[in-house]
Design a protein around this motif. Sequence first.
Motif, PDB file in Angstrom:
ATOM      1  N   ALA A 162      -8.839   3.749   0.549  1.00 20.37           N
ATOM      2  CA  ALA A 162      -9.327   2.715   1.512  1.00 20.37           C
ATOM      3  C   ALA A 162      -8.325   1.753   2.176  1.00 20.37           C
ATOM      4  N   MET A 163      -8.734   1.364   3.312  1.00 18.39           N
ATOM      5  CA  MET A 163      -7.596   0.141   3.629  1.00 18.39           C
ATOM      6  C   MET A 163      -8.197  -1.179   3.253  1.00 18.39           C
TER       7      MET A 163
ATOM      8  N   GLY B  23       0.932  -1.193  -0.078  1.00 14.40           N
ATOM      9  CA  GLY B  23      -0.045  -0.016   0.000  1.00 14.40           C
ATOM     10  C   GLY B  23       0.944   1.271   0.197  1.00 14.40           C
ATOM     11  N   GLY B  24       0.049   2.470  -0.284  1.00  7.83           N
ATOM     12  CA  GLY B  24       1.008   3.723  -0.137  1.00  7.83           C
ATOM     13  C   GLY B  24      -0.035   4.860  -0.676  1.00  7.83           C
ATOM     14  N   SER B  25       0.586   5.861  -0.969  1.00  9.49           N
ATOM     15  CA  SER B  25      -0.133   7.173  -1.509  1.00  9.49           C
ATOM     16  C   SER B  25       0.569   7.095  -3.187  1.00  9.49           C
TER      17      SER B  25
ATOM     18  N   GLY C 190      -4.622  -5.615   7.269  1.00  8.06           N
ATOM     19  CA  GLY C 190      -4.779  -4.354   6.117  1.00  8.06           C
ATOM     20  C   GLY C 190      -3.367  -3.600   5.603  1.00  8.06           C
ATOM     21  N   THR C 191      -3.601  -3.075   4.520  1.00  6.34           N
ATOM     22  CA  THR C 191      -2.739  -2.059   4.044  1.00  6.34           C
ATOM     23  C   THR C 191      -3.335  -0.635   3.658  1.00  6.34           C
TER      24      THR C 191
ATOM     25  N   GLY D  33     -13.310   1.916   3.304  1.00  7.67           N
ATOM     26  CA  GLY D  33     -13.294   3.461   3.159  1.00  7.67           C
ATOM     27  C   GLY D  33     -13.578   4.146   4.593  1.00  7.67           C
ATOM     28  N   GLN D  34     -13.067   5.187   4.683  1.00  7.14           N
ATOM     29  CA  GLN D  34     -13.419   5.950   5.997  1.00  7.14           C
ATOM     30  C   GLN D  34     -14.883   6.187   6.036  1.00  7.14           C
TER      31      GLN D  34
END
Length: 124
Positions: free
Chosen positions: A90-91, A8-10, A118-119, A39-40
């Motif tokens: 999202a996670m 994961g990452g941005s 999760g990532t 997602g949040q």
Amino acid sequence: VQLVESGGGSVQAGGSLRLSCRVTGESINWLCMGWFRQGQGKEREGVATIDSDGTTTYSDSVKGRFTVSRDNAMDTLYLQMDNLKPEDTAMYYCAALPGLSAFQALGVRTNFGHWGQGTQVTVS
């Protein structure tokens, strides 16, 4: 059984990421495996699943952009994510879902099976 996600990452919109999920404690050869995301402020949803014979299922929101695959020899599940969009933020969780088909697994809403921690994927 332990599942550990990574990758994961941005990333900016239009970019790509590849998630990995390494499974230890059990061979994944005969397991249906899947990727889910939350997602949040949203409910967890199925993203992509692959059963033991390689049959895959995708949510409509990622079809054509994401590709799920598995390496049974390495007990590893992958999710190639291309053309990422902000709404993909999202996670992301990996899951092993014994006894289910890929189609059934996509709709899992409980904690049935085995899950990773999760990532996080963030798309801006």
